[in-house]
Design an enzyme around this catalytic site. Structure first.
Site, PDB file in Angstrom:
ATOM      1  CG  ASP A 190      76.956 -29.401  85.480  1.00  0.00           C
ATOM      2  OD1 ASP A 190      77.978 -29.520  86.183  1.00  0.00           O
ATOM      3  OD2 ASP A 190      76.005 -28.654  85.778  1.00  0.00           O
TER       4      ASP A 190
ATOM      5  CG  HIS B 269      84.828 -25.573  85.393  1.00  0.00           C
ATOM      6  ND1 HIS B 269      84.952 -24.552  86.297  1.00  0.00           N
ATOM      7  CD2 HIS B 269      83.731 -25.277  84.647  1.00  0.00           C
ATOM      8  CE1 HIS B 269      83.977 -23.673  86.120  1.00  0.00           C
ATOM      9  NE2 HIS B 269      83.208 -24.101  85.131  1.00  0.00           N
TER      10      HIS B 269
ATOM     11  CB  SER C 276      79.791 -31.763  72.219  1.00  0.00           C
ATOM     12  OG  SER C 276      80.192 -32.869  71.447  1.00  0.00           O
TER      13      SER C 276
END
Length: 285
Positions: free
Chosen positions: A88, A145, A248
């Protein structure tokens, strides 16, 4: 050079990150509740997506920050050939790698070899490939992911500075992503190699993987390579691979001809599992 940028060079990056590492794991209720509530309020964090929606139920701030999402909160694009967003966040930059050089921001670029720890041989497949850089803010889900299915071949822990990766520093500090402490993860997919790079940042340089647990810290005094040949660490597309203890930047590198990216724009919001492009069925010899 502005004061904010000058300060980036002067601050004791690793010392501050160690302090924050400890502070975000302190279980003292008034402290962790205040810190969590501050982030939820200031960054408008959507707790309805979390497996545990009560922000004050978490043991400490880092448990909140690396929270799981409820089942179904993220789904992989239905096209099995889709390249998925690993995180995200927002697109920092995306596009072609040109003669080994990766665009960072206006007037700034760095090389794939630098990013991967200075190894020209491992960077060679990406010389004219594609890249996607995703920036995670404090409001985002902080687990990373797999953009494609792959078998882990090697990790490279590259030492460095821990500059902020906020947009204003990305635009101002040359070769920032090739200077910050980072973990480079080399995978072999069904149609060739790809790389996922976890880039640390000031106050947040802590990375854990599903195969090795906490990797950063400790901070590396020199480049550390770890081979996974023969260990059969294979992860499905969309599977969780790592997490930032704080946030980050994630960078994905693909070889030439491996995939075509969609029309991704800087600052475009993305979510885990969202299509970023589409891989080709085979790569050139």
């Amino acid at each position: 050079m502005t004061f904010k940028i000058l300060l980036q060079y002067m601050l004791p990056h690793r010392f501050l990150s160690r302090v924050v590492y400890w502070a975000t794991r302190w279980t003292f209720a008034p402290w962790k509740n205040w810190l969590i509530a501050t982030i939820v309020r200031n960054y408008d964090v959507d707790m309805a997506e979390a497996a545990q929606p009560d922000p004050l139920a978490y043991q400490h701030f880092n448990a909140f920050f690396t929270r799981k999402l409820r089942p179904g909160a993220r789904r992989a694009d239905a096209d099995p050939a889709a390249l998925l967003s690993p995180a995200d966040g927002r697109i920092s930059q995306a596009g072609a790698i040109v003669d080994g050089r990766i665009f960072q921001a206006k007037g700034q670029e760095y090389t794939a070899a630098e990013l991967l720890g200075g190894d020209e041989a491992t960077a060679a497949p990406y010389r004219n490939g594609r890249f996607v850089t995703v920036y995670l803010s404090p409001r985002d889900y902080h687990r990373v992911h797999m953009p494609l299915a792959g078998t882990l071949k090697e990790t490279v822990h590259v030492p460095g500075r821990i500059f902020s990766v906020a947009p204003f520093t990305v635009e101002a500090i040359p070769r920032l992503f090739a200077r910050n402490e980072r973990l480079v993860c080399h995978f072999e997919g069904e149609h060739g190699p790809f790389v996922v790079v976890m880039v640390g940042a000031i106050l947040v340089s802590s990375v854990a993987t599903v195969w090795d647990g906490l990797v950063i810290p400790p901070y590396a005094p020199s480049i550390r390579r770890k081979s996974f040949a023969g260990q059969h660490v294979t992860l499905d597309r969309f599977a969780e691979m790592a997490r930032f203890n704080m946030g980050s930047t994630v960078i994905v590198l693909l070889p030439e001809g491996a995939a075509e990216l969609d029309a991704l724009q800087p600052q475009q919001a993305v979510r885990v599992g969202q299509r970023l492009g589409r891989r080709r069925q085979s790569t050139p010899n």
